[in-house]
Motif scaffolding. Structure first.
Motif, PDB file in Angstrom:
ATOM      1  N   SER A  21     -18.862   4.103 -33.108  1.00  0.00           N
ATOM      2  CA  SER A  21     -17.704   3.258 -33.382  1.00  0.00           C
ATOM      3  C   SER A  21     -18.147   2.034 -34.175  1.00  0.00           C
ATOM      4  O   SER A  21     -19.269   1.551 -34.010  1.00  0.00           O
ATOM      5  N   CYS A  22     -17.250   1.544 -34.999  1.00  0.00           N
ATOM      6  CA  CYS A  22     -17.491   0.325 -35.769  1.00  0.00           C
ATOM      7  C   CYS A  22     -16.264  -0.560 -35.595  1.00  0.00           C
ATOM      8  O   CYS A  22     -15.189  -0.234 -36.100  1.00  0.00           O
ATOM      9  N   ALA A  23     -16.442  -1.651 -34.882  1.00  0.00           N
ATOM     10  CA  ALA A  23     -15.343  -2.581 -34.651  1.00  0.00           C
ATOM     11  C   ALA A  23     -15.381  -3.688 -35.691  1.00  0.00           C
ATOM     12  O   ALA A  23     -16.422  -4.317 -35.910  1.00  0.00           O
ATOM     13  N   ALA A  24     -14.244  -3.919 -36.323  1.00  0.00           N
ATOM     14  CA  ALA A  24     -14.160  -4.937 -37.371  1.00  0.00           C
ATOM     15  C   ALA A  24     -13.366  -6.134 -36.883  1.00  0.00           C
ATOM     16  O   ALA A  24     -12.376  -5.978 -36.174  1.00  0.00           O
ATOM     17  N   MET A  34     -14.070   2.081 -45.859  1.00  0.00           N
ATOM     18  CA  MET A  34     -15.134   1.986 -44.860  1.00  0.00           C
ATOM     19  C   MET A  34     -16.124   3.134 -44.998  1.00  0.00           C
ATOM     20  O   MET A  34     -15.757   4.241 -45.433  1.00  0.00           O
ATOM     21  N   GLY A  35     -17.366   2.860 -44.616  1.00  0.00           N
ATOM     22  CA  GLY A  35     -18.369   3.902 -44.728  1.00  0.00           C
ATOM     23  C   GLY A  35     -19.430   3.817 -43.648  1.00  0.00           C
ATOM     24  O   GLY A  35     -19.576   2.792 -42.975  1.00  0.00           O
ATOM     25  N   TRP A  36     -20.130   4.916 -43.500  1.00  0.00           N
ATOM     26  CA  TRP A  36     -21.305   4.994 -42.638  1.00  0.00           C
ATOM     27  C   TRP A  36     -22.503   5.377 -43.508  1.00  0.00           C
ATOM     28  O   TRP A  36     -22.405   6.283 -44.354  1.00  0.00           O
ATOM     29  N   PHE A  37     -23.597   4.704 -43.268  1.00  0.00           N
ATOM     30  CA  PHE A  37     -24.859   4.964 -43.938  1.00  0.00           C
ATOM     31  C   PHE A  37     -25.942   5.045 -42.873  1.00  0.00           C
ATOM     32  O   PHE A  37     -25.733   4.610 -41.734  1.00  0.00           O
ATOM     33  N   ARG A  38     -27.082   5.609 -43.214  1.00  0.00           N
ATOM     34  CA  ARG A  38     -28.156   5.692 -42.229  1.00  0.00           C
ATOM     35  C   ARG A  38     -29.510   5.474 -42.892  1.00  0.00           C
ATOM     36  O   ARG A  38     -29.670   5.710 -44.105  1.00  0.00           O
ATOM     37  N   GLN A  39     -30.463   5.045 -42.075  1.00  0.00           N
ATOM     38  CA  GLN A  39     -31.815   4.822 -42.564  1.00  0.00           C
ATOM     39  C   GLN A  39     -32.799   5.356 -41.538  1.00  0.00           C
ATOM     40  O   GLN A  39     -32.887   4.835 -40.421  1.00  0.00           O
ATOM     41  N   ALA A  40     -33.500   6.398 -41.923  1.00  0.00           N
ATOM     42  CA  ALA A  40     -34.522   6.988 -41.058  1.00  0.00           C
ATOM     43  C   ALA A  40     -35.827   6.215 -41.219  1.00  0.00           C
ATOM     44  O   ALA A  40     -36.042   5.563 -42.239  1.00  0.00           O
ATOM     45  N   PRO A  41     -36.705   6.297 -40.227  1.00  0.00           N
ATOM     46  CA  PRO A  41     -37.987   5.574 -40.312  1.00  0.00           C
ATOM     47  C   PRO A  41     -38.754   5.942 -41.570  1.00  0.00           C
ATOM     48  O   PRO A  41     -38.944   7.115 -41.876  1.00  0.00           O
ATOM     49  N   GLY A  42     -39.157   4.934 -42.325  1.00  0.00           N
ATOM     50  CA  GLY A  42     -39.940   5.155 -43.532  1.00  0.00           C
ATOM     51  C   GLY A  42     -39.162   5.654 -44.728  1.00  0.00           C
ATOM     52  O   GLY A  42     -39.756   5.976 -45.759  1.00  0.00           O
ATOM     53  N   LYS A  43     -37.839   5.703 -44.606  1.00  0.00           N
ATOM     54  CA  LYS A  43     -37.020   6.203 -45.709  1.00  0.00           C
ATOM     55  C   LYS A  43     -36.009   5.160 -46.142  1.00  0.00           C
ATOM     56  O   LYS A  43     -35.749   4.181 -45.445  1.00  0.00           O
ATOM     57  N   GLU A  44     -35.422   5.389 -47.315  1.00  0.00           N
ATOM     58  CA  GLU A  44     -34.402   4.477 -47.812  1.00  0.00           C
ATOM     59  C   GLU A  44     -33.065   4.750 -47.117  1.00  0.00           C
ATOM     60  O   GLU A  44     -32.807   5.853 -46.634  1.00  0.00           O
ATOM     61  N   ILE A  70     -15.590  11.436 -40.213  1.00  0.00           N
ATOM     62  CA  ILE A  70     -15.268  10.015 -40.217  1.00  0.00           C
ATOM     63  C   ILE A  70     -13.759   9.861 -40.048  1.00  0.00           C
ATOM     64  O   ILE A  70     -12.976  10.646 -40.589  1.00  0.00           O
ATOM     65  N   SER A  71     -13.364   8.853 -39.287  1.00  0.00           N
ATOM     66  CA  SER A  71     -11.941   8.584 -39.084  1.00  0.00           C
ATOM     67  C   SER A  71     -11.767   7.077 -38.859  1.00  0.00           C
ATOM     68  O   SER A  71     -12.743   6.348 -38.678  1.00  0.00           O
ATOM     69  N   ARG A  72     -10.528   6.635 -38.886  1.00  0.00           N
ATOM     70  CA  ARG A  72     -10.265   5.218 -38.683  1.00  0.00           C
ATOM     71  C   ARG A  72      -8.949   5.019 -37.960  1.00  0.00           C
ATOM     72  O   ARG A  72      -8.029   5.827 -38.074  1.00  0.00           O
ATOM     73  N   ASP A  73      -8.876   3.912 -37.232  1.00  0.00           N
ATOM     74  CA  ASP A  73      -7.653   3.494 -36.568  1.00  0.00           C
ATOM     75  C   ASP A  73      -7.410   2.050 -37.002  1.00  0.00           C
ATOM     76  O   ASP A  73      -7.992   1.121 -36.439  1.00  0.00           O
ATOM     77  N   ASN A  74      -6.580   1.874 -38.002  1.00  0.00           N
ATOM     78  CA  ASN A  74      -6.362   0.529 -38.540  1.00  0.00           C
ATOM     79  C   ASN A  74      -5.700  -0.383 -37.520  1.00  0.00           C
ATOM     80  O   ASN A  74      -5.929  -1.600 -37.531  1.00  0.00           O
ATOM     81  N   ALA A  75      -4.877   0.173 -36.664  1.00  0.00           N
ATOM     82  CA  ALA A  75      -4.221  -0.652 -35.643  1.00  0.00           C
ATOM     83  C   ALA A  75      -5.242  -1.230 -34.666  1.00  0.00           C
ATOM     84  O   ALA A  75      -5.051  -2.335 -34.143  1.00  0.00           O
ATOM     85  N   GLU A  76      -6.322  -0.470 -34.442  1.00  0.00           N
ATOM     86  CA  GLU A  76      -7.381  -0.926 -33.543  1.00  0.00           C
ATOM     87  C   GLU A  76      -8.538  -1.563 -34.285  1.00  0.00           C
ATOM     88  O   GLU A  76      -9.534  -1.956 -33.668  1.00  0.00           O
ATOM     89  N   ASN A  77      -8.447  -1.628 -35.617  1.00  0.00           N
ATOM     90  CA  ASN A  77      -9.531  -2.207 -36.433  1.00  0.00           C
ATOM     91  C   ASN A  77     -10.878  -1.535 -36.155  1.00  0.00           C
ATOM     92  O   ASN A  77     -11.912  -2.216 -36.053  1.00  0.00           O
ATOM     93  N   THR A  78     -10.845  -0.218 -36.054  1.00  0.00           N
ATOM     94  CA  THR A  78     -12.053   0.517 -35.692  1.00  0.00           C
ATOM     95  C   THR A  78     -12.221   1.754 -36.575  1.00  0.00           C
ATOM     96  O   THR A  78     -11.229   2.419 -36.909  1.00  0.00           O
ATOM     97  N   VAL A  79     -13.471   2.013 -36.925  1.00  0.00           N
ATOM     98  CA  VAL A  79     -13.834   3.220 -37.669  1.00  0.00           C
ATOM     99  C   VAL A  79     -14.781   4.036 -36.792  1.00  0.00           C
ATOM    100  O   VAL A  79     -15.605   3.464 -36.069  1.00  0.00           O
ATOM    101  N   TYR A  80     -14.665   5.353 -36.883  1.00  0.00           N
ATOM    102  CA  TYR A  80     -15.465   6.230 -36.042  1.00  0.00           C
ATOM    103  C   TYR A  80     -16.280   7.204 -36.892  1.00  0.00           C
ATOM    104  O   TYR A  80     -15.908   7.534 -38.016  1.00  0.00           O
TER     105      TYR A  80
END
Length: 128
Positions: A21-24, A34-44, A70-80
Motif C-alpha cells: 500500500s502507498c498512502a498519500a 502513480m507508480g511502483w518501482f523497485r531496487q534489488a541489492p546491487g542493482k539500479e 496495480i490499483s488505486r482508491d482516490n477516495a482513500e488516497n491510496t495506491v496498491y
C-alpha cells in the motif's frame, strides 16, 4: 507537494502473495499518475507498474505482467500493488512514486526521471 508512505512489505515464500500500500497525504491523489518501482541489492532502481489518475490505464514491466496488479482508491488516497506468484528475483525495496498531472496513459510514468515525488520504500524478501 505530496508525501508518500509505503507499507505491506515483508518476508514471503516463493509462490506466495503480498499486497503493498502507498498512502498519500498533502494533496488530492487524483491529481497524480502513480507508480511502483523497485531496487534489488546491487542493482539500479527499475520500473514495476504505473496507473493513471483515473485508474483506467495501467502499465507493467514485462517481468511482472500477469503476476502483479496495480490499483488505486482516490477516495482513500491510496495506491496498491498486489503481488502474486512471487519469485526470489522479486526481492527488492519497493518504492511508490507520483507524477503530477492527469495523464490519460499510464505509460507517461514508466521512466524514473519522470516521477516528481518518492516514498522511502518498503522491503520485500522472497525466499526460495
Amino acid at each position: 507537494q505530496v508525501q508518500l508512505v509505503e507499507s505491506g512489505g515483508g518476508l514471503v515464500q516463493a509462490g506466495g502473495s503480498l499486497r503493498l500500500s502507498c498512502a498519500a497525504s498533502g494533496r488530492i491523489l487524483s491529481r497524480y499518475l502513480m507508480g511502483w518501482f523497485r531496487q534489488a541489492p546491487g542493482k539500479e532502481r527499475e520500473f514495476v507498474a504505473t496507473i493513471n489518475w483515473s485508474g483506467d490505464s495501467t502499465s507493467y514491466a514485462d517481468s511482472v505482467k500477469e503476476r502483479f496488479t496495480i490499483s488505486r482508491d482516490n477516495a482513500e488516497n491510496t495506491v496498491y500493488l498486489q503481488m502474486n506468484s512471487l519469485k526470489p528475483e522479486d526481492t527488492a525495496d519497493y518504492y511508490c512514486a507520483a507524477k503530477t498531472g492527469r495523464y490519460s496513459s499510464a505509460s507517461y510514468g514508466s521512466e524514473l526521471s519522470a516521477m516528481d515525488y518518492w516514498g522511502k520504500g518498503t522491503l520485500v524478501t522472497v525466499s526460495s
